[in-house]
Design a protein around this motif. Structure first.
Motif, PDB file in Angstrom:
ATOM      1  N   ALA A 177       2.053  -8.514   6.980  1.00 47.84           N
ATOM      2  CA  ALA A 177       1.810  -8.331   8.370  1.00 47.84           C
ATOM      3  C   ALA A 177       2.256  -7.118   8.655  1.00 47.84           C
ATOM      4  O   ALA A 177       1.652  -6.436   9.582  1.00 47.84           O
ATOM      5  CB  ALA A 177       2.674  -9.298   9.046  1.00 47.84           C
ATOM      6  N   ASP A 178       3.289  -6.519   7.979  1.00 43.95           N
ATOM      7  CA  ASP A 178       4.140  -5.082   8.363  1.00 43.95           C
ATOM      8  C   ASP A 178       2.878  -4.155   8.393  1.00 43.95           C
ATOM      9  O   ASP A 178       3.053  -2.921   9.009  1.00 43.95           O
ATOM     10  CB  ASP A 178       5.084  -4.765   7.327  1.00 43.95           C
ATOM     11  CG  ASP A 178       5.949  -5.537   7.258  1.00 43.95           C
ATOM     12  OD1 ASP A 178       6.229  -6.512   8.334  1.00 43.95           O
ATOM     13  OD2 ASP A 178       6.803  -5.541   6.381  1.00 43.95           O
ATOM     14  N   ASP A 179       1.750  -4.238   7.506  1.00 43.42           N
ATOM     15  CA  ASP A 179       0.864  -3.060   7.359  1.00 43.42           C
ATOM     16  C   ASP A 179      -0.269  -3.285   8.471  1.00 43.42           C
ATOM     17  O   ASP A 179      -1.021  -2.208   8.506  1.00 43.42           O
ATOM     18  CB  ASP A 179       0.202  -3.188   6.158  1.00 43.42           C
ATOM     19  CG  ASP A 179       1.296  -2.897   4.936  1.00 43.42           C
ATOM     20  OD1 ASP A 179       2.084  -2.203   5.070  1.00 43.42           O
ATOM     21  OD2 ASP A 179       1.244  -3.667   3.886  1.00 43.42           O
ATOM     22  N   LEU A 209      -4.207   3.319   7.002  1.00 37.52           N
ATOM     23  CA  LEU A 209      -4.622   4.419   7.245  1.00 37.52           C
ATOM     24  C   LEU A 209      -3.347   5.143   7.834  1.00 37.52           C
ATOM     25  O   LEU A 209      -2.978   6.493   7.566  1.00 37.52           O
ATOM     26  CB  LEU A 209      -5.716   4.701   8.332  1.00 37.52           C
ATOM     27  CG  LEU A 209      -7.118   4.379   7.550  1.00 37.52           C
ATOM     28  CD1 LEU A 209      -8.291   4.257   8.720  1.00 37.52           C
ATOM     29  CD2 LEU A 209      -7.467   5.517   6.691  1.00 37.52           C
ATOM     30  N   SER A 210      -2.412   4.481   8.639  1.00 32.10           N
ATOM     31  CA  SER A 210      -1.352   5.042   9.062  1.00 32.10           C
ATOM     32  C   SER A 210      -0.570   5.285   8.127  1.00 32.10           C
ATOM     33  O   SER A 210       0.286   6.448   8.094  1.00 32.10           O
ATOM     34  CB  SER A 210      -0.844   4.071  10.269  1.00 32.10           C
ATOM     35  OG  SER A 210       0.503   4.132  10.509  1.00 32.10           O
ATOM     36  N   ALA A 211      -0.147   4.467   7.146  1.00 29.37           N
ATOM     37  CA  ALA A 211       0.664   4.599   5.941  1.00 29.37           C
ATOM     38  C   ALA A 211       0.215   5.810   5.266  1.00 29.37           C
ATOM     39  O   ALA A 211       0.922   6.379   4.455  1.00 29.37           O
ATOM     40  CB  ALA A 211       0.734   3.403   5.067  1.00 29.37           C
ATOM     41  N   LEU A 212      -1.082   6.057   5.041  1.00 26.84           N
ATOM     42  CA  LEU A 212      -1.609   7.458   4.522  1.00 26.84           C
ATOM     43  C   LEU A 212      -1.417   8.600   5.492  1.00 26.84           C
ATOM     44  O   LEU A 212      -1.587   9.708   4.882  1.00 26.84           O
ATOM     45  CB  LEU A 212      -2.834   7.202   4.216  1.00 26.84           C
ATOM     46  CG  LEU A 212      -3.203   5.986   3.207  1.00 26.84           C
ATOM     47  CD1 LEU A 212      -4.822   5.837   2.911  1.00 26.84           C
ATOM     48  CD2 LEU A 212      -2.622   6.048   1.634  1.00 26.84           C
ATOM     49  N   VAL A 259       0.798  -1.417  -0.050  1.00 27.05           N
ATOM     50  CA  VAL A 259       0.026   0.157   0.138  1.00 27.05           C
ATOM     51  C   VAL A 259       1.062   1.394  -0.028  1.00 27.05           C
ATOM     52  O   VAL A 259       0.367   2.129  -0.719  1.00 27.05           O
ATOM     53  CB  VAL A 259      -1.076   0.026   1.483  1.00 27.05           C
ATOM     54  CG1 VAL A 259      -0.582   0.100   2.563  1.00 27.05           C
ATOM     55  CG2 VAL A 259      -1.994   1.131   1.093  1.00 27.05           C
ATOM     56  N   LYS A 260       1.889   1.154   0.675  1.00 20.61           N
ATOM     57  CA  LYS A 260       2.772   2.441   0.883  1.00 20.61           C
ATOM     58  C   LYS A 260       3.403   2.890  -0.337  1.00 20.61           C
ATOM     59  O   LYS A 260       3.531   4.199  -0.669  1.00 20.61           O
ATOM     60  CB  LYS A 260       3.938   2.148   1.923  1.00 20.61           C
ATOM     61  CG  LYS A 260       3.399   1.968   3.025  1.00 20.61           C
ATOM     62  CD  LYS A 260       4.591   2.001   4.288  1.00 20.61           C
ATOM     63  CE  LYS A 260       4.402   1.066   5.249  1.00 20.61           C
ATOM     64  NZ  LYS A 260       4.494  -0.186   5.404  1.00 20.61           N
ATOM     65  N   GLN A 282       0.247   7.908  -2.642  1.00 26.71           N
ATOM     66  CA  GLN A 282       1.259   9.124  -2.330  1.00 26.71           C
ATOM     67  C   GLN A 282       0.331  10.244  -2.750  1.00 26.71           C
ATOM     68  O   GLN A 282       0.704  11.196  -1.713  1.00 26.71           O
ATOM     69  CB  GLN A 282       2.419   9.072  -3.543  1.00 26.71           C
ATOM     70  CG  GLN A 282       2.835   7.550  -3.582  1.00 26.71           C
ATOM     71  CD  GLN A 282       4.521   7.337  -3.513  1.00 26.71           C
ATOM     72  OE1 GLN A 282       5.188   8.189  -3.942  1.00 26.71           O
ATOM     73  NE2 GLN A 282       5.007   6.487  -2.888  1.00 26.71           N
ATOM     74  N   GLU A 283      -0.487  10.412  -3.564  1.00 27.72           N
ATOM     75  CA  GLU A 283      -1.388  11.396  -3.975  1.00 27.72           C
ATOM     76  C   GLU A 283      -2.281  11.717  -2.500  1.00 27.72           C
ATOM     77  O   GLU A 283      -2.639  12.800  -2.206  1.00 27.72           O
ATOM     78  CB  GLU A 283      -2.408  11.177  -4.913  1.00 27.72           C
ATOM     79  CG  GLU A 283      -1.644  11.100  -6.106  1.00 27.72           C
ATOM     80  CD  GLU A 283      -1.330  12.632  -6.920  1.00 27.72           C
ATOM     81  OE1 GLU A 283      -2.140  13.532  -6.507  1.00 27.72           O
ATOM     82  OE2 GLU A 283      -0.058  12.681  -6.911  1.00 27.72           O
ATOM     83  N   VAL A 284      -2.857  10.451  -1.971  1.00 33.26           N
ATOM     84  CA  VAL A 284      -3.647  10.594  -0.837  1.00 33.26           C
ATOM     85  C   VAL A 284      -2.827  11.333   0.318  1.00 33.26           C
ATOM     86  O   VAL A 284      -3.444  12.087   1.125  1.00 33.26           O
ATOM     87  CB  VAL A 284      -4.316   9.293  -0.456  1.00 33.26           C
ATOM     88  CG1 VAL A 284      -4.997   9.448   0.816  1.00 33.26           C
ATOM     89  CG2 VAL A 284      -5.224   8.854  -1.280  1.00 33.26           C
ATOM     90  N   CYS A 285      -1.616  10.824   0.487  1.00 29.70           N
ATOM     91  CA  CYS A 285      -0.730  11.610   1.543  1.00 29.70           C
ATOM     92  C   CYS A 285      -0.673  13.145   1.723  1.00 29.70           C
ATOM     93  O   CYS A 285      -1.096  13.595   2.475  1.00 29.70           O
ATOM     94  CB  CYS A 285       0.535  10.965   1.391  1.00 29.70           C
ATOM     95  SG  CYS A 285       0.618   9.333   2.174  1.00 29.70           S
TER      96      CYS A 285
END
Ligand code: SAH
Ligand code: SF4
Ligand code: F3S
Length: 464
Positions: free
Chosen positions: A164-166, A52-55, A8-9, A15-18
Motif C-alpha cells: 500500500a505504501d507504493d 513512477l513517483s519512486a522513480l 519497487v524502490k 535505481q538505474e531508471v532513476c
C-alpha cells in the motif's frame, strides 16, 4: 496462492531508471497518468503513480507538460478501445514535436494479444506496452526504453503486487482496496477474464493490515474491489471466505464504512448476506449486477442463476433490514433478446425497486462467445428498449427515494454540489446521493442530515 509484495524502490532496475530520469529532464520529470474503465483500473493507476513517483516523476494533469504519458486502458466495450486509440491519435503530434516524451500503454486493452500488432502497425510512436499483471515490470521496461529498445513490452502474468505504501491515492478519505484479481466466470459477453486472467486472492493478513493502516490514517470509506468478490479466498490455502473477511475487517478499530463491488448473484449465499446485515461498518447497500431479468437470456449469458433466485436474495435482505438499498448493472439487447425477454427485465426492475442502475446496450466484443452469436435485434430496437428501461427506473427511483423523507441519515461528505453556492453532497450508507447546505470543512467527514426532499437520483435536506 499467496501474492508476494514487490519492493519497487529497491530493485536494481529502479535505481538505474532513476539516473536516466534525472538525466533526461533537468526541470524535474513529469508524468501524465490517465486511467479509463472501472475502479480496479483506477486502483492500478494509483499503484502505477506510486511506482513512477519512486522513480523520480511528479505528476501533471496536462499531457502537453508531460515527459511521460501513460494510458491505463479499458477493453470492456469496443467503443472504450476506440476512445483510447482516438486519444493516442491526438498525442501523435505532441510526440512528433517532443520526441523525448515516453508514451506508455497499459491496462486491459494492452493485455489483448492483438494490441501489440495494432500498436506496431498504426501507433509506432508508443514506447512501452504492458499487461494488467505486469505492473511490477514498469521499471524494467523503462530501463529497456532508455537503453534504446524501440517497443519495450511485457504481457506475462506476474504474481507480484505492490504494498500500500507504493500507492498514490486520489482521495484522502475514500480508499479502494483490491482483494482479488481476475475472473473465472466467462459470462459470454465479457472480455474481462481474457484480459485480467484467472482469479487470484490477496492474503487476508495483507488486506487486514492495509485496511488497519487506512483506518488509522482517518480514511472514512474502504471499498473492497474484485470482479467477483464472493469468490474471494477460494484459491487460498487457509480457506477463508469473503463473509469471514468482512467480519474480520468489521472488527478493525475506527469510524469508517466498508463497501465492496462487484458481487455475483450466483455466489451470494446467506453467509455473505448475514455478514453484510450484521457488520455495523458494512454499508446497507448491495451492488449486485443482475444483467437481465429473463432466465433464457441469463442462460445464454452463462450467469448461473435465475431471476427467482435473485429476488430471493433481495427479499432476504429487505425482510431483515427495511429499505436495504440495491443497485445493479443491466444490459439491454443481448443477441436475439425477444420482446418477452426484455419485458422480464422490466418486471424484475419493478420488483426489486433499485435505487440505482448502471445500464448498457449490449455491444459485441470480439474474442467473446457472444460475439459469434448472430443477432436479429436492430440497434434502433435496442435503443428504444433502453429508453423504456430508463423511463421505468426513473419512476421506480422517484418512489423509492421518498422513503428517506423525514429521516436523519449519516452522510459521508464528498464535495461541493452543483446545486449552487454553499451546497455540499455526500452519500448515505445506502449509497444515496444526499445534498445539503454546509461548510466546506465538512468534506471528508461524516455529517447527519435530516432529509426534507427527494428526486429520482438524489435526496436533499438540512444539516442536523
Ligand atoms: N464483474 C462485474 C462487472 C464487470 S464489467 C460483474 O460481473 O458484475 C461491468 C459491466 O459492464 C457488466 O456488469 C456488464 O453489464 C457490462 N458489460 C460487460 N461486457 C459488456 C458488453 N460486451 N456489452 C455491454 N455491456 C457489457
Ligand atoms: Fe465479466 Fe462476468 Fe467476470 Fe463480471 S463475472 S467480470 S461480467 S465474466
Ligand atoms: Fe474495463 Fe478492465 Fe475494468 S476491461 S471494466 S478496466 S477490468
Amino acid at each position: 496462492m499467496k501474492i508476494q509484495a514487490y519492493d519497487v524502490k529497491n530493485s536494481s532496475e529502479a535505481q538505474e531508471v532513476c539516473k536516466y530520469v534525472k538525466m533526461c529532464s533537468r526541470n524535474g520529470a513529469k508524468a501524465y497518468v490517465h486511467s479509463f474503465g472501472c475502479q480496479l483500473n483506477v486502483s492500478d493507476g494509483e499503484k502505477i503513480k506510486g511506482i513512477l513517483s519512486a522513480l523520480g516523476f511528479s505528476f501533471t494533469e496536462d499531457y502537453k507538460k508531460a515527459d511521460l504519458i501513460l494510458l491505463n486502458t479499458c477493453a470492456v466495450r469496443e467503443s472504450a478501445e476506440d476512445t483510447v486509440y482516438g486519444t493516442l491519435g491526438n498525442m501523435k503530434k505532441y510526440k512528433k514535436d517532443n520526441p523525448g516524451v515516453i508514451i506508455v500503454l497499459c491496462g486491459c486493452m494492452a493485455s489483448e494479444p492483438a494490441t501489440i500488432e495494432t500498436v506496431k502497425n498504426h501507433y509506432p510512436f508508443v514506447d512501452i506496452l504492458f499487461g494488467t499483471s505486469a505492473l511490477s515490470q514498469l521499471p524494467k521496461l523503462l530501463l529497456e526504453h532508455y537503453e534504446g529498445k524501440k517497443l519495450a513490452y511485457d504481457m506475462a502474468e506476474y504474481k507480484e503486487e505492490f504494498g500500500a505504501d507504493d500507492q498514490i491515492r486520489e482521495s484522502s478519505f475514500k480508499a479502494s482496496v483490491p482483494i482479488m484479481f481476475g475472473c473465472n466466470n466467462f459470462c459470454t459477453y465479457c472480455i474481462v477474464p481474457y484480459v485480467r486472467g484467472r482469479e487470484r486472492s490477496r492474503s487476508a493478513e495483507v488486506i487486514i493490515k492495509e485496511v488497519e493502516e487506512l483506518a488509522a490514517k482517518g480514511y472514512k470509506e474502504i471499498m473492497l474491489l474484485g470482479q467477483n468478490v464472493n469468490s474471494y479466498g477460494k484459491d487460498l490455502p487457509d480457506g477463508i471466505t469473503f463473509a469471514q473477511l468482512l467480519r474480520r475487517l468489521n472488527e478493525i478499530e475506527g469510524d469508517f464504512w466498508i463497501r465492496f463491488m462487484s458481487s455475483h448473484p450466483k455466489d451470494a449465499g446467506t453467509d455473505l448476506l448475514d455478514a453484510v446485515l450484521e457488520c455495523e461498518k458494512v454499508e446497507k447497500h448491495l451492488h449486485l449486477p443482475v444483467q437481465c431479468g429473463s432466465n433464457s437470456v441469463l442462460r445464454r449469458m452463462n450467469r448461473h442463476y435465475t431471476a427467482e433466485k435473485y429476488l430471493e436474495i433481495v427479499d432476504y435482505l429487505r425482510e431483515r433490514h427495511e429499505g436495504f438499498a440495491m443497485s445493479s448493472d443491466i444490459m439491454v439487447g443481448f443477441p436475439n433478446e425477444t420482446e418477452e425477454e426484455f419485458e422480464d427485465t422490466l418486471k424484475l426492475v419493478e420488483n426489486v425497486k433499485y435505487d440505482n442502475i448502471f445500464t448498457f446496450i449490449y455491444s459485441k466484443r470480439s474474442g467473446t462467445k457472444a460475439a459469434e452469436m448472430d443477432d436479429a435485434v436492430t440497434d434502433a430496437e435496442k435503443r428504444v428498449r433502453m429508453e423504456r428501461l430508463l423511463k421505468l427506473q426513473r419512476e421506480v427511483a422517484t418512489e423509492n427515494y421518498k422513503r428517506f423523507i423525514g429521516r436523519t441519515v449519516r452522510v459521508l461528505v464528498e464535495g461541493e454540489s452543483k446545486q449552487g453556492a454553499g451546497w455540499l453532497f455526500g452519500k448515505s450508507s445506502e449509497y444515496t446521493i444526499v445534498e445539503f447546505k454546509g461548510d466546506r470543512s465538512l468534506i471528508g467527514t461524516f455529517a447527519d442530515v435530516k432529509i426534507t426532499d427527494s428526486k429520482n437520483w438524489a435526496v436533499s435536506g438540512e444539516l442536523v
